[in-house]
Scaffold this motif. Structure first.
Motif, PDB file in Angstrom:
ATOM      1  N   MET A  56       0.846  -1.195   0.000  1.00 46.67           N
ATOM      2  CA  MET A  56       0.000   0.000   0.000  1.00 46.67           C
ATOM      3  C   MET A  56       0.885   1.249   0.000  1.00 46.67           C
ATOM      4  SD  MET A  56      -2.890   1.734   0.452  1.00 46.67           S
ATOM      5  CE  MET A  56      -4.296   0.846   1.035  1.00 46.67           C
ATOM      6  N   TYR A 116       1.568   5.121   0.732  1.00 47.15           N
ATOM      7  CA  TYR A 116       1.107   6.150   1.664  1.00 47.15           C
ATOM      8  C   TYR A 116       1.775   7.465   1.294  1.00 47.15           C
ATOM      9  CZ  TYR A 116      -0.427   2.311   4.671  1.00 47.15           C
ATOM     10  OH  TYR A 116      -1.030   1.201   5.169  1.00 47.15           O
ATOM     11  N   ASN A 163       2.140  -1.916   5.776  1.00 44.19           N
ATOM     12  CA  ASN A 163       0.901  -1.554   6.464  1.00 44.19           C
ATOM     13  C   ASN A 163       1.089  -0.241   7.198  1.00 44.19           C
ATOM     14  OD1 ASN A 163       2.258  -2.084   8.935  1.00 44.19           O
ATOM     15  ND2 ASN A 163       1.726  -4.258   8.773  1.00 44.19           N
ATOM     16  N   LEU A 164       0.051   0.190   7.915  1.00 40.25           N
ATOM     17  CA  LEU A 164       0.099   1.494   8.567  1.00 40.25           C
ATOM     18  C   LEU A 164       1.215   1.582   9.606  1.00 40.25           C
ATOM     19  CD1 LEU A 164      -1.210   4.301   8.843  1.00 40.25           C
ATOM     20  CD2 LEU A 164      -2.717   3.351  10.573  1.00 40.25           C
ATOM     21  N   PRO A 221      -3.268   7.049   3.187  1.00 39.29           N
ATOM     22  CA  PRO A 221      -3.132   5.974   2.194  1.00 39.29           C
ATOM     23  C   PRO A 221      -3.501   6.491   0.806  1.00 39.29           C
ATOM     24  CG  PRO A 221      -4.870   5.476   3.822  1.00 39.29           C
ATOM     25  CD  PRO A 221      -4.355   6.831   4.141  1.00 39.29           C
ATOM     26  N   GLU A 268      -0.645 -11.074   7.353  1.00 33.44           N
ATOM     27  CA  GLU A 268       0.687 -11.660   7.275  1.00 33.44           C
ATOM     28  C   GLU A 268       0.632 -13.158   6.995  1.00 33.44           C
ATOM     29  OE1 GLU A 268       4.619 -10.669   9.161  1.00 33.44           O
ATOM     30  OE2 GLU A 268       3.614 -10.214   7.310  1.00 33.44           O
ATOM     31  N   HIS A 323      -5.903   0.151  18.073  1.00 34.38           N
ATOM     32  CA  HIS A 323      -4.802   0.853  17.401  1.00 34.38           C
ATOM     33  C   HIS A 323      -4.968   2.364  17.580  1.00 34.38           C
ATOM     34  CE1 HIS A 323      -1.975   2.104  14.313  1.00 34.38           C
ATOM     35  NE2 HIS A 323      -1.516   0.857  14.304  1.00 34.38           N
ATOM     36  N   ALA A 371      -4.403   4.703  15.749  1.00 41.82           N
ATOM     37  CA  ALA A 371      -4.889   5.428  14.574  1.00 41.82           C
ATOM     38  C   ALA A 371      -6.416   5.471  14.540  1.00 41.82           C
ATOM     39  CB  ALA A 371      -4.347   4.789  13.298  1.00 41.82           C
ATOM     40  N   GLN A 377      -9.313  -1.346   7.092  1.00 45.60           N
ATOM     41  CA  GLN A 377      -9.094  -1.975   5.812  1.00 45.60           C
ATOM     42  C   GLN A 377      -8.347  -1.057   4.841  1.00 45.60           C
ATOM     43  OE1 GLN A 377     -12.676  -3.962   4.104  1.00 45.60           O
ATOM     44  NE2 GLN A 377     -11.267  -5.612   4.591  1.00 45.60           N
ATOM     45  N   GLU A 378      -8.827   0.191   4.737  1.00 48.45           N
ATOM     46  CA  GLU A 378      -8.294   1.058   3.692  1.00 48.45           C
ATOM     47  C   GLU A 378      -6.956   1.680   4.055  1.00 48.45           C
ATOM     48  OE1 GLU A 378     -11.475   3.618   2.450  1.00 48.45           O
ATOM     49  OE2 GLU A 378     -12.659   1.918   1.708  1.00 48.45           O
ATOM     50  N   ALA A 379      -6.709   1.901   5.336  1.00 45.93           N
ATOM     51  CA  ALA A 379      -5.392   2.426   5.720  1.00 45.93           C
ATOM     52  C   ALA A 379      -4.466   1.282   6.106  1.00 45.93           C
ATOM     53  CB  ALA A 379      -5.529   3.421   6.873  1.00 45.93           C
ATOM     54  N   ARG A 380      -4.983   0.069   6.042  1.00 49.26           N
ATOM     55  CA  ARG A 380      -4.221  -1.136   6.395  1.00 49.26           C
ATOM     56  C   ARG A 380      -3.630  -1.080   7.793  1.00 49.26           C
ATOM     57  NH1 ARG A 380      -1.309  -4.167   1.494  1.00 49.26           N
ATOM     58  NH2 ARG A 380      -2.845  -3.658  -0.081  1.00 49.26           N
ATOM     59  N   ILE A 381      -4.505  -0.942   8.739  1.00 49.32           N
ATOM     60  CA  ILE A 381      -4.059  -1.091  10.121  1.00 49.32           C
ATOM     61  C   ILE A 381      -3.770  -2.578  10.294  1.00 49.32           C
ATOM     62  CG2 ILE A 381      -4.807  -0.982  12.527  1.00 49.32           C
ATOM     63  CD1 ILE A 381      -6.318   1.563  11.794  1.00 49.32           C
ATOM     64  N   PRO A 382      -2.548  -2.926  10.711  1.00 43.37           N
ATOM     65  CA  PRO A 382      -2.169  -4.339  10.671  1.00 43.37           C
ATOM     66  C   PRO A 382      -2.932  -5.183  11.692  1.00 43.37           C
ATOM     67  CG  PRO A 382      -0.438  -3.044  11.683  1.00 43.37           C
ATOM     68  CD  PRO A 382      -1.464  -2.076  11.189  1.00 43.37           C
ATOM     69  N   GLU A 422      -1.796  -7.696  13.732  1.00 47.46           N
ATOM     70  CA  GLU A 422      -0.679  -8.438  14.309  1.00 47.46           C
ATOM     71  C   GLU A 422      -0.288  -7.854  15.663  1.00 47.46           C
ATOM     72  OE1 GLU A 422       1.907  -7.899  10.982  1.00 47.46           O
ATOM     73  OE2 GLU A 422       2.879  -6.159  11.838  1.00 47.46           O
ATOM     74  N   PRO A 475       5.660  -5.313  17.435  1.00 52.61           N
ATOM     75  CA  PRO A 475       6.997  -5.796  17.812  1.00 52.61           C
ATOM     76  C   PRO A 475       7.360  -5.311  19.220  1.00 52.61           C
ATOM     77  CG  PRO A 475       7.136  -3.998  16.229  1.00 52.61           C
ATOM     78  CD  PRO A 475       5.689  -4.355  16.338  1.00 52.61           C
ATOM     79  N   ASN A 488       9.570  -3.518  20.604  1.00 53.75           N
ATOM     80  CA  ASN A 488       9.889  -2.114  20.880  1.00 53.75           C
ATOM     81  C   ASN A 488       8.645  -1.229  20.910  1.00 53.75           C
ATOM     82  OD1 ASN A 488       9.601  -2.475  18.074  1.00 53.75           O
ATOM     83  ND2 ASN A 488      10.766  -0.624  17.636  1.00 53.75           N
ATOM     84  N   ARG A 489       7.542  -1.719  20.302  1.00 55.72           N
ATOM     85  CA  ARG A 489       6.299  -0.948  20.284  1.00 55.72           C
ATOM     86  C   ARG A 489       5.312  -1.427  21.342  1.00 55.72           C
ATOM     87  NH1 ARG A 489       5.926   3.661  17.060  1.00 55.72           N
ATOM     88  NH2 ARG A 489       7.927   3.571  16.048  1.00 55.72           N
ATOM     89  N   ARG A 524       1.705   0.345  22.936  1.00 50.48           N
ATOM     90  CA  ARG A 524       0.473  -0.179  22.371  1.00 50.48           C
ATOM     91  C   ARG A 524      -0.327  -0.962  23.414  1.00 50.48           C
ATOM     92  NH1 ARG A 524       0.372  -1.123  17.033  1.00 50.48           N
ATOM     93  NH2 ARG A 524      -1.726  -1.790  17.547  1.00 50.48           N
TER      94      ARG A 524
END
Lengths: 135, 420
Positions: free
Chosen positions: A1, A3, A87-88, A113, B91, B121, B123, B168-173, B175, B178, B180-181, B185
């Protein structure tokens, strides 16, 4: 995607010292180089200051031309990156690396996006308008 | 039939989060997953009365939902163009032309964990995080969530649609972030769960003080988080905190009236929840590093372990609040610390701290500030000052039961002789 990273910055009359400007350029270059190396970069460019912006608005076939940017905001658009990310979250990681003090004051990155133009229905729409307009 | 309906309902409550999480992983789409799950429950209601309830109803529904999903995807694949920009790929399972639906793919142990991170998320806006978590992981219906948060149903439905579209459209994952995040989160996930609990524990408005359904849901989600990330001290702390607070639910309201902690009938407290909560607090504190949920849980544990209010270890509570102020300073915690000081060192000392806090103006609109101040003034027999503070508190309280309680106290202050 893909961005688009819209770089918003606070424009300051004083601008940047030449030292700061060099630092900033180097920081942008580092991001661009890393993004190129990783095959993520699709485009990146700075924008001229809003002082040089012109807004064109066409209403009822008449065009209204005004000085300045479309909206008076606290932070101004100073440039953009287009990056192809998984991904985002990956896009956010990149956004965190992009410097935002392009015109003096620190700003922020808006991540949007790019869905791309809808292929077929898009052309149809354009053709439809052409028919309406040309009779 | 009624029996089967209730079996299906309880399976839904217990398992829908797990089922939907695996369906989302496989399909990469919230909507498709929801549709498949709803169809599976409809099938259950249609076939169970005749064939009997299967030995493992949850597994039956999971398998059926997965088959519905394959059917839907196959139908769509024959129909649609090669390229489908609407689906975002996950993934582990992108939309391959022939998805693999073996048993093993139905239950990834961390499906719900991924889902909770997607729903919470940063976002997504906080209201959307809350609604989406309750809808997908909690299995609550849109009308139920709308009712719980007193927003019109169309507003809530719109909120859910927008959130799902953005995912869906901004592709928030989909998963687990990791390492470090993870800390930042995870904080957001804990906050959403605790927000759901708090809304249940002290509903911001309406005439019901406690909404047990929301508390139970938050505790359930807290358990999921603990099962999945058991080494995170704050996850355990959060679950302990909720269990300990919730253990007093049957004693907090009597005949529609609020009962303060001091005056509660302690025999009504849920001992099972208390002993689980206390065990968890100990484990949480050992896990460290100590954060706000662990400390609040430790405070709650001290409250519920006291045989009566006089035996409450206020010194220890004051010390824990002091630590809490270091970890996450806020005027509300400073207020609680002042109350603990009043109860341990002396009411006048506590009142002095409260008044100092009052000078900052930060809590002027917070009804519990005025209520706490009023309570200390009442204990000092400074009735007219107490009355003024109760009046201010009552005017700021938004929950009917809490406002009634404050007004009752206010009347006692105005006519002290009538008090017993």
């Amino acid at each position: 995607m893909r961005y688009m990273m819209l770089v918003y910055t606070k424009e300051k009359e004083s601008g940047l010292t030449s030292e700061q400007a060099e630092e900033l350029k180097a920081a942008h270059r580092a991001v661009i180089e890393e993004a190129t190396r990783k095959g993520v970069l699709q485009g990146a460019e700075p924008l001229g200051p809003t002082a040089n912006a012109t807004t064109v608005r066409v209403q009822n076939g008449k065009s209204l031309i005004t000085d300045g940017p479309f909206a008076e905001t606290k932070e101004q658009l100073a440039g953009y990156y287009i990056l192809d990310c998984k991904n985002l979250d990956e896009a956010i990681e990149w956004a965190e690396k992009i410097p935002t003090a392009c015109r003096g004051g620190e700003g922020c990155i808006e991540v949007r996006p790019l869905p791309g133009m809808p292929a077929r229905s898009g052309t149809e729409a354009i053709a439809g308008h052409a028919a309406t307009l040309n009779g | 039939m009624a029996d089967i309906r209730s079996t299906a309902d309880s399976v839904f409550r217990q398992e829908s989060g797990r089922i939907i999480a695996s369906l989302i992983r496989v399909s990469g789409s919230f909507d498709r997953a929801e549709e498949a799950m709803q169809e599976a429950f409809a099938s259950a209601l249609a076939s169970w009365p005749e064939k009997g309830v299967p030995a493992n109803p949850g597994a039956w529904i999971t398998a059926t939902a997965h088959h519905k999903l394959i059917d839907a995807i196959r139908k769509e694949q024959t129909r649609r163009d090669k390229q489908d920009s609407l689906l975002y790929e996950t993934e582990t399972a992108g939309m391959s032309s022939e998805p693999d639906f073996q048993e093993a793919s139905m239950h990834f142990p961390d499906d719900r964990l991924r889902l909770i991170f997607t729903c919470c998320h940063p976002a997504l806006n906080p209201e959307a995080q809350l609604a989406l978590t309750l809808r997908t992981l909690g299995g609550l219906s849109t009308p139920e969530i709308a009712k719980a948060f007193l927003v019109p149903e169309p507003t809530l439905a719109q909120r859910l649609v927008r959130a799902k579209r953005k995912i869906q459209e901004a592709r928030i994952p989909y998963e687990v972030p990791p390492p470090n995040r993870l800390p930042e989160r995870l904080g957001a996930v804990q906050a959403v769960i605790y927000l759901i609990f708090n809304e249940g524990y002290a509903a911001t408005s309406g005439t019901e003080l406690v909404r047990n359904d929301l508390c139970a849901e938050a505790i359930r989600l807290g358990r999921v988080l603990c099962e999945q990330l058991p080494q995170e001290g704050e996850n355990v702390g959060l679950l302990a905190l909720m269990l300990l607070q919730d253990s007093r639910r049957n004693a907090r309201v009597m005949n529609g009236e609020l009962v303060t902690l001091e005056e509660q009938d302690r025999s009504l407290w849920d001992q099972a929840a208390i002993s689980e909560g206390v065990t968890l607090v100990e484990r949480a504190l050992r896990l460290g590093p100590v954060g706000p949920y662990q400390l609040q849980a430790a405070i709650a544990a001290l409250h519920v372990q006291a045989k009566n209010s006089a035996e409450t270890d206020w010194h220890q509570i004051a010390a824990l609040y002091e630590k809490l102020l270091e970890v996450s300073p806020s005027p509300v915690i400073a207020l609680n610390h002042a109350v603990a000081v009043a109860m341990s060192a002396g009411i006048e000392d506590g009142l002095k701290q409260i008044d100092n806090l009052g000078h900052t103006g930060a809590l002027d609109q917070y009804y519990l500030f005025h209520a706490a101040r009023a309570d200390l003034l009442r204990r000092l027999n400074r009735c007219s000052e107490a009355a003024a503070a109760y009046e201010r508190a009552a005017s700021l309280a938004t929950n009917g039961i809490e406002a009634d309680f404050l007004k009752r106290r206010l009347r006692q202050m105005e006519a002290p002789q009538s008090k017993q």
